[in-house]
Design a protein around this motif. Structure first.
Motif, PDB file in Angstrom:
ATOM      1  N   ALA A 234       5.418  -8.843  -0.371  1.00 63.75           N
ATOM      2  CA  ALA A 234       5.142  -7.160  -0.371  1.00 63.75           C
ATOM      3  C   ALA A 234       5.045  -6.622  -1.524  1.00 63.75           C
ATOM      4  CB  ALA A 234       6.431  -6.321   0.067  1.00 63.75           C
ATOM      5  N   THR A 235       3.725  -6.401  -2.204  1.00 61.77           N
ATOM      6  CA  THR A 235       3.068  -6.085  -3.440  1.00 61.77           C
ATOM      7  C   THR A 235       2.000  -5.248  -3.098  1.00 61.77           C
ATOM      8  OG1 THR A 235       1.722  -7.842  -4.007  1.00 61.77           O
ATOM      9  CG2 THR A 235       4.086  -8.136  -4.736  1.00 61.77           C
ATOM     10  N   LEU A 236       1.975  -4.138  -3.969  1.00 59.49           N
ATOM     11  CA  LEU A 236       0.580  -3.305  -3.871  1.00 59.49           C
ATOM     12  C   LEU A 236      -0.523  -3.973  -3.989  1.00 59.49           C
ATOM     13  CD1 LEU A 236       1.943  -0.175  -5.684  1.00 59.49           C
ATOM     14  CD2 LEU A 236       1.737  -0.550  -3.041  1.00 59.49           C
ATOM     15  N   ASP A 237      -0.694  -4.963  -5.064  1.00 59.46           N
ATOM     16  CA  ASP A 237      -1.766  -5.805  -5.299  1.00 59.46           C
ATOM     17  C   ASP A 237      -2.097  -6.793  -4.051  1.00 59.46           C
ATOM     18  OD1 ASP A 237      -2.283  -4.845  -7.945  1.00 59.46           O
ATOM     19  OD2 ASP A 237      -1.320  -6.493  -9.001  1.00 59.46           O
ATOM     20  N   ASN A 238      -1.415  -7.306  -3.416  1.00 60.52           N
ATOM     21  CA  ASN A 238      -1.580  -8.212  -2.400  1.00 60.52           C
ATOM     22  C   ASN A 238      -2.344  -7.255  -1.211  1.00 60.52           C
ATOM     23  OD1 ASN A 238      -0.673 -10.648  -3.261  1.00 60.52           O
ATOM     24  ND2 ASN A 238       1.033 -10.555  -2.203  1.00 60.52           N
ATOM     25  N   PHE A 239      -1.478  -6.130  -0.699  1.00 60.96           N
ATOM     26  CA  PHE A 239      -2.172  -5.388   0.236  1.00 60.96           C
ATOM     27  C   PHE A 239      -3.562  -4.646  -0.139  1.00 60.96           C
ATOM     28  CE2 PHE A 239       1.983  -6.438   1.938  1.00 60.96           C
ATOM     29  CZ  PHE A 239       1.618  -6.768   3.142  1.00 60.96           C
ATOM     30  N   ASN A 240      -3.540  -4.175  -1.260  1.00 60.57           N
ATOM     31  CA  ASN A 240      -4.748  -3.552  -1.894  1.00 60.57           C
ATOM     32  C   ASN A 240      -6.041  -4.549  -1.680  1.00 60.57           C
ATOM     33  OD1 ASN A 240      -3.820  -1.064  -2.340  1.00 60.57           O
ATOM     34  ND2 ASN A 240      -3.337  -1.461  -4.430  1.00 60.57           N
ATOM     35  N   ASP A 241      -5.728  -5.890  -1.734  1.00 64.82           N
ATOM     36  CA  ASP A 241      -6.812  -6.605  -1.729  1.00 64.82           C
ATOM     37  C   ASP A 241      -6.925  -7.432  -0.348  1.00 64.82           C
ATOM     38  OD1 ASP A 241      -7.217  -6.956  -4.583  1.00 64.82           O
ATOM     39  OD2 ASP A 241      -5.808  -8.660  -4.757  1.00 64.82           O
ATOM     40  N   LEU A 242      -5.794  -7.407   0.564  1.00 65.09           N
ATOM     41  CA  LEU A 242      -5.916  -7.775   1.651  1.00 65.09           C
ATOM     42  C   LEU A 242      -6.542  -6.600   2.758  1.00 65.09           C
ATOM     43  CD1 LEU A 242      -2.762  -9.519   2.185  1.00 65.09           C
ATOM     44  CD2 LEU A 242      -4.951 -10.436   2.133  1.00 65.09           C
ATOM     45  N   LEU A 243      -6.227  -5.442   2.474  1.00 65.42           N
ATOM     46  CA  LEU A 243      -6.721  -4.475   3.450  1.00 65.42           C
ATOM     47  C   LEU A 243      -7.821  -3.502   2.877  1.00 65.42           C
ATOM     48  CD1 LEU A 243      -2.922  -2.801   4.329  1.00 65.42           C
ATOM     49  CD2 LEU A 243      -4.316  -4.726   5.735  1.00 65.42           C
TER      50      LEU A 243
ATOM     51  N   GLN B  53       5.625  -0.640   8.318  1.00 60.46           N
ATOM     52  CA  GLN B  53       6.640  -1.307   7.421  1.00 60.46           C
ATOM     53  C   GLN B  53       6.147  -2.705   7.570  1.00 60.46           C
ATOM     54  OE1 GLN B  53      10.673  -0.120   7.613  1.00 60.46           O
ATOM     55  NE2 GLN B  53      11.066  -1.668   6.140  1.00 60.46           N
ATOM     56  N   TYR B  54       5.883  -3.575   6.217  1.00 62.60           N
ATOM     57  CA  TYR B  54       5.781  -4.730   6.398  1.00 62.60           C
ATOM     58  C   TYR B  54       7.034  -5.323   5.589  1.00 62.60           C
ATOM     59  CZ  TYR B  54       4.564  -9.801   4.744  1.00 62.60           C
ATOM     60  OH  TYR B  54       4.319 -10.856   4.270  1.00 62.60           O
ATOM     61  N   THR B  55       7.938  -6.147   6.180  1.00 60.30           N
ATOM     62  CA  THR B  55       8.964  -6.854   5.504  1.00 60.30           C
ATOM     63  C   THR B  55       8.906  -8.382   5.196  1.00 60.30           C
ATOM     64  OG1 THR B  55      10.393  -5.004   6.322  1.00 60.30           O
ATOM     65  CG2 THR B  55      11.585  -6.761   5.400  1.00 60.30           C
ATOM     66  N   GLU B  56       8.973  -8.716   4.186  1.00 65.53           N
ATOM     67  CA  GLU B  56       8.990 -10.252   3.788  1.00 65.53           C
ATOM     68  C   GLU B  56       9.598 -11.147   4.625  1.00 65.53           C
ATOM     69  OE1 GLU B  56       9.380 -10.890  -0.232  1.00 65.53           O
ATOM     70  OE2 GLU B  56       7.482  -9.341  -1.146  1.00 65.53           O
TER      71      GLU B  56
ATOM     72  N   SER C 235       9.665  -4.812   1.088  1.00 71.05           N
ATOM     73  CA  SER C 235       9.063  -3.848   2.058  1.00 71.05           C
ATOM     74  C   SER C 235       7.921  -3.248   1.358  1.00 71.05           C
ATOM     75  CB  SER C 235       9.902  -3.139   2.877  1.00 71.05           C
ATOM     76  OG  SER C 235      10.862  -3.807   3.611  1.00 71.05           O
ATOM     77  N   PHE C 236       6.846  -3.595   2.250  1.00 71.36           N
ATOM     78  CA  PHE C 236       5.379  -2.510   1.866  1.00 71.36           C
ATOM     79  C   PHE C 236       5.398  -1.466   2.749  1.00 71.36           C
ATOM     80  CE2 PHE C 236       1.015  -1.911   2.806  1.00 71.36           C
ATOM     81  CZ  PHE C 236       0.565  -1.352   1.589  1.00 71.36           C
ATOM     82  N   PHE C 237       5.211  -0.213   2.314  1.00 66.60           N
ATOM     83  CA  PHE C 237       4.938   0.841   3.520  1.00 66.60           C
ATOM     84  C   PHE C 237       3.710   1.420   3.265  1.00 66.60           C
ATOM     85  CE2 PHE C 237       9.288   0.754   2.349  1.00 66.60           C
ATOM     86  CZ  PHE C 237      10.226   0.678   3.592  1.00 66.60           C
ATOM     87  N   ILE C 238       3.213   1.953   4.556  1.00 68.48           N
ATOM     88  CA  ILE C 238       1.691   2.801   4.362  1.00 68.48           C
ATOM     89  C   ILE C 238       2.368   4.092   5.134  1.00 68.48           C
ATOM     90  CG2 ILE C 238      -0.244   3.261   5.413  1.00 68.48           C
ATOM     91  CD1 ILE C 238      -0.454   0.071   5.668  1.00 68.48           C
TER      92      ILE C 238
END
Length: 165
Positions: free
Chosen positions: A95-104, A144-147, A122-125
């Motif tokens: 759950a990192t900002l970099d991961n989700f910025n690259d994936l989404l 909410q994404y929780t590892e 957790s990563f939140f939108i």
């Protein structure tokens, strides 16, 4: 001697004019009373949740192929997805900002409809302008994404669309 008859009703022209005026009022006033922003935000969040689920499945598949799906987060394993290096743990993206910025393919930020945040595992939108969610107080109208720490257990991806406005 001819008597004038008293008119008993409206003429067709008068009725048409009244209907046209009511139609104009309805077209101009209705949008002010019917606010669909909450429905639009909820629908967009449901799309974002589906994007997170799809990305999660893809990352896990890449991890299985690479054979590092049992590697713990502390050992810094990675997979490459669409040219981006994604940090994983137990076969799932961290759950990192970099991961989700690259994936989404979603734009986040102050000038966008939605923002993103990471808190703990957790990563939140969430809606830009709302208070950033945390694991302790996730709030409403968010994804909410929780590892996961188990390669056999999929990460939790929750959505709450109550309170979307």
């Amino acid at each position: 001697m001819r008597r004038l008859q008293k008119q008993a009703g409206f003429t067709l022209i008068e009725l048409v004019v009244v209907i046209v005026i009511l139609g104009i009022l309805a077209v101009t006033a209705a949008p002010k009373f019917v606010d669909l922003t909450g429905d639009a935000n909820a629908a967009t969040l449901q799309g974002a949740k589906a994007a997170v689920e799809t990305a999660t499945t893809g990352v896990h598949a890449k991890s299985l192929i690479a054979g590092n799906h049992t590697a713990l987060k502390a050992t810094n394993p990675t997979v490459t997805v669409a040219g981006a290096t994604i940090e994983i743990g137990s076969g799932w993206q961290n759950a990192t900002l970099d991961n989700f910025n690259d994936l989404l393919d979603i734009e986040f930020g102050a000038n966008e409809q939605f923002s993103s945040a990471v808190n703990g595992t957790s990563f939140f939108i969430y809606i830009t302008g709302d208070t950033a969610p945390t694991e302790a107080a996730p709030g409403n109208c968010r994804v909410q994404y929780t590892e996961s720490v188990d390669p056999n257990v999929k990460p939790t991806i929750d959505i709450d669309i109550t309170g979307c406005s």
